[in-house]
Design a protein around this motif. Structure first.
Motif, PDB file in Angstrom:
ATOM      1  N   GLY A 240       0.824  -1.208   0.000  1.00 42.61           N
ATOM      2  CA  GLY A 240       0.000   0.000   0.000  1.00 42.61           C
ATOM      3  C   GLY A 240       0.857   1.257   0.000  1.00 42.61           C
ATOM      4  N   GLY A 241       1.914   1.243   0.746  1.00 40.96           N
ATOM      5  CA  GLY A 241       2.814   2.395   0.756  1.00 40.96           C
ATOM      6  C   GLY A 241       3.458   2.602  -0.588  1.00 40.96           C
ATOM      7  N   ALA A 245       3.003   5.892  -2.855  1.00 44.86           N
ATOM      8  CA  ALA A 245       4.147   6.645  -3.352  1.00 44.86           C
ATOM      9  C   ALA A 245       4.053   6.830  -4.854  1.00 44.86           C
ATOM     10  CB  ALA A 245       5.442   5.920  -2.975  1.00 44.86           C
ATOM     11  N   ALA A 246       3.578   5.778  -5.591  1.00 45.00           N
ATOM     12  CA  ALA A 246       3.429   5.906  -7.049  1.00 45.00           C
ATOM     13  C   ALA A 246       2.375   6.953  -7.389  1.00 45.00           C
ATOM     14  CB  ALA A 246       3.061   4.545  -7.638  1.00 45.00           C
ATOM     15  N   THR A 250       2.887  10.381  -9.506  1.00 46.54           N
ATOM     16  CA  THR A 250       2.106  10.737 -10.708  1.00 46.54           C
ATOM     17  C   THR A 250       1.451  12.096 -10.546  1.00 46.54           C
ATOM     18  OG1 THR A 250       1.667   8.389 -11.063  1.00 46.54           O
ATOM     19  CG2 THR A 250       0.236   9.968 -12.207  1.00 46.54           C
ATOM     20  N   PHE A 251       0.924  12.362  -9.367  1.00 45.31           N
ATOM     21  CA  PHE A 251       0.286  13.650  -9.112  1.00 45.31           C
ATOM     22  C   PHE A 251       1.299  14.772  -9.230  1.00 45.31           C
ATOM     23  CE2 PHE A 251      -0.925  17.003  -6.084  1.00 45.31           C
ATOM     24  CZ  PHE A 251      -2.178  17.353  -6.578  1.00 45.31           C
ATOM     25  N   SER A 252       2.491  14.543  -8.706  1.00 46.05           N
ATOM     26  CA  SER A 252       3.517  15.578  -8.753  1.00 46.05           C
ATOM     27  C   SER A 252       3.995  15.809 -10.166  1.00 46.05           C
ATOM     28  CB  SER A 252       4.710  15.178  -7.873  1.00 46.05           C
ATOM     29  OG  SER A 252       4.295  15.058  -6.542  1.00 46.05           O
TER      30      SER A 252
END
Length: 310
Positions: A240-241, A245-246, A250-252
């Motif tokens: 889950g972590g 993080a992925a 992607t958002f960044s």
């Protein structure tokens, strides 16, 4: 007459036999060994030495003492003249000591060599060479006897001081104190007996506690193994972590740049709106008549420092 003849014949026979025995004894005891004379001079006592006493080289008989007298060359010294076999290894480093023999205590000359020189000592029977005579063990003991006696006397004095009345009283008091201390230790030991008796029960309780701690440790170890195994809670939490993080990455990478552009456009629009509001606030009639011609600047026709058109 016949008896006298027999007696004379018997006497003559005895004389002849005696003469033969003497000659035989001389022949048997003859000494053909070639010897050289040597002198020894010493200021030490030579008690126990006698003429014809043996001379030995490291225990091997090599000669005898010929005479014992006074040394004419050194006043007060005793002169010992010995005859030594020519085959004996007498060198310039050979020295002599007076030794005693066994239980009898008869003295003899003991020769030895320290090996400093291999050159033989030159012989001369008219003026015999001299071999140094060093003090023997008995002489050294006699010299040290005075020192030994002084030490014994000093030790005896110290012993008397140690065994004085005052020291004896002090030793008696110390012994009594030791007895009292032993009694105190005995009482302490008796007082500790209940505690010592309770030690087995305490040991059993401690053993049970240790077993409980070991069981708890085994349970913790089992739980940790389950948490760390594949597909367990920690593994799922790790997955889950990783997914989170992925998503953040992607958002960044995609969303944040677009949001930045929208924010820039919004800021420009807000600035333009602010300028428009300011212009309307300064010249409200511009909403009806428009902005009109610009105000003349310095040096232009119609300029006024008060800002009013002429």
């Amino acid at each position: 007459m016949e008896n006298k003849a027999h007696a004379m014949a018997a006497g003559a026979f005895v004389l002849v036999v005696t003469a033969l025995l003497v000659l035989l004894a001389v022949w048997l005891t003859r000494d053909n060994t070639q010897r050289d004379l040597y002198d020894m001079s010493t200021s030490e006592t030579v008690s126990g030495l006698q003429p014809q006493a043996a001379v030995r080289f490291r225990g091997v008989p090599v000669g005898k003492i010929e005479l014992i007298g006074f040394d004419e060359k050194v006043k007060g010294n005793v002169l010992i003249r010995v005859s030594i076999d020519r085959g004996a290894p007498v060198t310039k480093s050979t020295f002599a000591t007076v030794a005693s023999q066994g239980v009898t205590g008869l003295g003899f000359i003991q020769l030895d060599d320290d090996g400093k020189s291999a050159e033989r000592l030159a012989v001369n029977d008219d003026d015999p060479p001299r071999i140094p005579l060093k003090p023997g063990g008995l002489d050294k003991l006699l010299k040290q006897s005075e020192v030994i006696f002084n030490q014994v006397e000093e030790a005896s004095t110290r012993l008397n001081k140690l065994l004085s009345d005052e020291n004896q009283q002090a030793i008696t008091a110390a012994v009594k104190q030791l007895g009292n201390a032993a009694g105190s230790m005995d009482r302490v030991a008796k007082g500790l007996e209940p505690t010592v008796a309770s030690l087995p029960a305490l040991s059993r309780d401690t053993t049970a506690t240790l077993k409980s701690v070991k069981t708890a440790a085994d349970d913790i170890s089992t739980t940790a193994t389950r948490l760390n195994e594949k597909g367990g809670p920690l593994d799922k939490l790790s997955e889950g972590g990783t997914a989170l993080a992925a998503g953040v990455e992607t958002f960044s990478a995609a969303t944040l740049p677009k949001l930045g552009e929208v924010a820039d456009e919004t800021a420009r629009a807000m600035r333009q709106m602010r300028r428009t509001v300011s212009a309307v606030d300064d010249n409200p009639q511009s909403l009806i008549f428009g902005n009109g011609p610009p105000v003349p600047g310095p040096g232009e026709p119609g300029f006024s420092a008060s800002g009013v058109k002429k």
